[in-house]
Design a protein around this motif. Structure first.
Motif, short mmCIF file in Angstrom:
data_model
loop_
_atom_site.label_atom_id
_atom_site.label_comp_id
_atom_site.label_asym_id
_atom_site.label_seq_id
_atom_site.Cartn_x
_atom_site.Cartn_y
_atom_site.Cartn_z
N LEU A 1 60.85 24.47 54.56
CA LEU A 1 61.75 23.64 55.85
C LEU A 1 60.54 22.48 56.14
O LEU A 1 60.47 21.31 56.18
CB LEU A 1 61.87 24.15 57.16
CG LEU A 1 62.85 25.35 57.17
CD1 LEU A 1 63.52 25.72 58.58
CD2 LEU A 1 64.84 24.47 57.20
N ASP A 2 59.26 23.20 55.99
CA ASP A 2 58.10 22.69 56.27
C ASP A 2 58.27 21.39 55.05
O ASP A 2 57.66 20.41 55.95
CB ASP A 2 56.80 23.67 56.12
CG ASP A 2 57.41 24.10 57.75
OD1 ASP A 2 57.35 24.27 58.78
OD2 ASP A 2 55.92 25.55 57.43
N ILE A 3 58.63 21.49 54.63
CA ILE A 3 58.06 20.92 53.38
C ILE A 3 59.70 19.76 52.88
O ILE A 3 58.24 18.38 52.78
CB ILE A 3 58.05 21.29 51.86
CG1 ILE A 3 57.01 22.21 50.91
CG2 ILE A 3 58.45 20.43 50.93
CD1 ILE A 3 56.89 22.94 50.01
N ALA A 4 60.26 19.99 53.59
CA ALA A 4 61.11 19.39 53.85
C ALA A 4 61.07 18.22 54.91
O ALA A 4 61.45 17.08 55.31
CB ALA A 4 61.71 19.54 53.95
N ASP A 5 60.28 18.68 56.09
CA ASP A 5 60.07 17.89 56.63
C ASP A 5 58.99 17.22 57.00
O ASP A 5 58.88 16.02 57.23
CB ASP A 5 59.68 18.84 58.13
CG ASP A 5 59.06 18.21 59.49
OD1 ASP A 5 58.13 17.45 59.70
OD2 ASP A 5 59.89 18.12 60.41
N ALA A 6 58.01 17.75 55.75
CA ALA A 6 57.15 16.61 55.47
C ALA A 6 57.34 15.69 54.40
O ALA A 6 57.39 14.39 54.51
CB ALA A 6 55.36 17.33 54.90
N LEU A 7 58.70 15.39 54.04
CA LEU A 7 59.01 15.01 52.89
C LEU A 7 60.18 13.99 54.01
O LEU A 7 60.88 12.84 53.36
CB LEU A 7 59.83 14.96 51.83
CG LEU A 7 58.83 16.27 50.78
CD1 LEU A 7 59.58 16.81 49.70
CD2 LEU A 7 57.67 15.01 50.22
N GLY A 8 60.74 14.13 54.66
CA GLY A 8 61.45 13.25 55.59
C GLY A 8 63.42 13.48 55.45
O GLY A 8 63.81 13.19 54.80
N VAL A 9 63.50 15.24 54.36
CA VAL A 9 64.39 14.94 53.71
C VAL A 9 65.29 16.18 54.77
O VAL A 9 64.58 17.28 55.57
CB VAL A 9 64.46 15.97 52.49
CG1 VAL A 9 65.54 16.95 51.98
CG2 VAL A 9 63.67 14.35 51.15
N VAL A 10 66.75 16.78 54.81
CA VAL A 10 67.08 17.90 55.36
C VAL A 10 67.48 18.78 54.41
O VAL A 10 68.28 18.37 53.53
CB VAL A 10 68.50 17.11 56.54
CG1 VAL A 10 69.03 18.41 56.82
CG2 VAL A 10 67.48 16.22 57.53
N LEU A 11 67.92 20.10 54.76
CA LEU A 11 68.09 21.10 53.67
C LEU A 11 69.47 21.58 54.29
O LEU A 11 69.41 22.44 55.89
CB LEU A 11 67.07 21.90 53.82
CG LEU A 11 66.00 21.39 52.90
CD1 LEU A 11 65.27 22.78 52.60
CD2 LEU A 11 66.04 21.33 51.37
N ALA A 12 70.03 21.71 53.79
CA ALA A 12 71.81 22.15 53.85
C ALA A 12 71.32 23.73 54.69
O ALA A 12 71.19 24.06 53.32
CB ALA A 12 72.60 21.72 53.32
N PRO A 13 71.75 24.17 56.07
CA PRO A 13 72.18 25.49 55.98
C PRO A 13 72.42 25.81 54.32
O PRO A 13 74.29 25.76 54.48
CB PRO A 13 72.46 26.04 56.94
CG PRO A 13 72.95 24.37 57.52
CD PRO A 13 72.50 23.44 56.81
N THR A 14 72.85 26.91 54.10
CA THR A 14 73.35 28.03 53.29
C THR A 14 73.74 29.62 52.98
O THR A 14 72.78 30.17 54.63
CB THR A 14 72.87 28.37 51.29
OG1 THR A 14 71.80 29.15 52.38
CG2 THR A 14 72.10 26.86 51.48
N ASP A 15 74.99 30.06 53.23
CA ASP A 15 74.53 31.21 53.71
C ASP A 15 73.97 32.66 53.53
O ASP A 15 73.84 33.62 53.74
CB ASP A 15 76.01 32.14 53.26
CG ASP A 15 76.45 31.85 51.65
OD1 ASP A 15 75.15 31.69 50.76
OD2 ASP A 15 77.28 32.45 50.90
N ARG A 16 72.67 32.11 52.53
CA ARG A 16 71.43 32.87 51.83
C ARG A 16 71.25 32.86 53.32
O ARG A 16 70.01 34.01 52.88
CB ARG A 16 70.70 32.13 51.52
CG ARG A 16 71.21 31.53 49.52
CD ARG A 16 70.61 30.96 48.78
NE ARG A 16 69.88 30.09 48.93
CZ ARG A 16 70.40 28.70 48.72
NH1 ARG A 16 71.27 28.88 48.31
NH2 ARG A 16 69.73 27.55 49.28
N LEU A 17 71.46 32.40 54.56
CA LEU A 17 70.17 32.93 55.58
C LEU A 17 71.27 33.70 55.92
O LEU A 17 69.96 35.05 56.49
CB LEU A 17 71.07 31.51 57.03
CG LEU A 17 70.49 29.75 56.16
CD1 LEU A 17 71.19 29.28 57.43
CD2 LEU A 17 68.84 30.10 56.73
#
Length: 270
Positions: A144-160
């Motif tokens: 999530l931190d990396i995605a934030d830096a890159l301006g990317v949204v990671l879709a939530p999955t059932d792995r949560l």
């Protein structure tokens, strides 16, 4: 005894998703700052590689792992940053290769572990499934931190679901880490899964409860967002206190993230 294969498979999938996010980055983008103070994208991947190495050592060589614990105890406030700094200084291609090889070796070791095995850790000893869950939690959170830096949204999955369950199970640890006596009674936790279903934990008739999106709960227990920016509701004073101190990771209490004050961010994966 629970079969650890599902969480091992999900750890691999989460790691592969993050790998795809960074694999084609230009070298200069590895130096982008992330929400963690002073940590770049490279620091985030270096930390994952460092922790995978620690986990592999715990699984394969308990004596060597005790030496790592002694090193951590000698510098409790700096040993994590020192490990990240060391890896972040490597050329990005070398760091990426180190992370890939390390997580593959850990995957093999965990899959080969005998049933009922328990491994030492910086917190309580861990089973194979618990170790894999902890690695999945960290991979997702730092992703999530990396995605934030890159301006990317990671879709939530059932792995949560693995992270949510870990967050519930570490309730008493979070209270203890803050010098508080854990509540005697269980809470009811009802979370809305990414597919719209419900993940429930604890007695259905428990008077104290927490409800809201599973994504927000996972962001809370990994301290990737302040509760003020999340759509979580607590019923009861102890449950309310828990949302202020929740922590699914080992070690001293984290400082967490400051609130953004932007209600529109509630539910946003970043």
């Amino acid at each position: 005894m629970a079969d650890p294969t599902p969480v091992l498979d999900d750890l691999r999938a989460e790691s592969d998703r993050l790998d795809r996010l960074v694999a084609e980055l230009a070298p200069e983008r590895w130096a982008l700052p992330t929400p963690a103070p002073r940590w770049t994208v490279a620091h985030q991947i270096a930390h994952l590689a460092w922790t995978d190495h620690s986990a592999l050592t715990a699984v394969t060589d308990a004596d060597a792992f005790r030496a790592l614990v002694d090193k951590a105890l000698a510098a409790p406030g700096t040993f994590v940053d020192e490990g990240a700094d060391e890896g972040a200084a490597l050329p990005p291609a070398e760091l990426l290769d180190r992370w890939r090889k390390g997580r593959a070796a850990l995957d093999r070791a965990l899959r080969a572990a005998p049933p009922g095995a328990r491994f030492p850790w910086y917190g309580p000893p861990m089973s194979t499934a618990s170790m894999a869950t902890a690695r999945l939690m960290e991979t997702w959170a730092h992703g999530l931190d990396i995605a934030d830096a890159l301006g990317v949204v990671l879709a939530p999955t059932d792995r949560l679901r693995h992270i949510a369950r870990l967050g519930v199970r570490t309730r008493d640890f979070a209270f203890g880490a803050h010098g508080l006596t854990p509540p005697a009674e269980e809470f009811r936790v009802e979370l809305t899964a990414p597919d719209g279903g419900t993940w429930s934990y604890g007695p259905a008739d428990a008077p104290q409860r927490v409800t809201g999106p599973a994504l927000d709960f996972c962001r809370l227990v990994t301290q990737r967002a302040h509760r003020a920016d999340l759509a979580l509701t607590a019923t009861g004073p102890d449950a309310d206190r828990w949302l202020d101190i929740a922590q699914a990771f080992a070690g001293p209490p984290g400082s967490g993230r400051a609130p953004t004050g932007d209600a529109s961010l509630k539910g946003d994966p970043r």
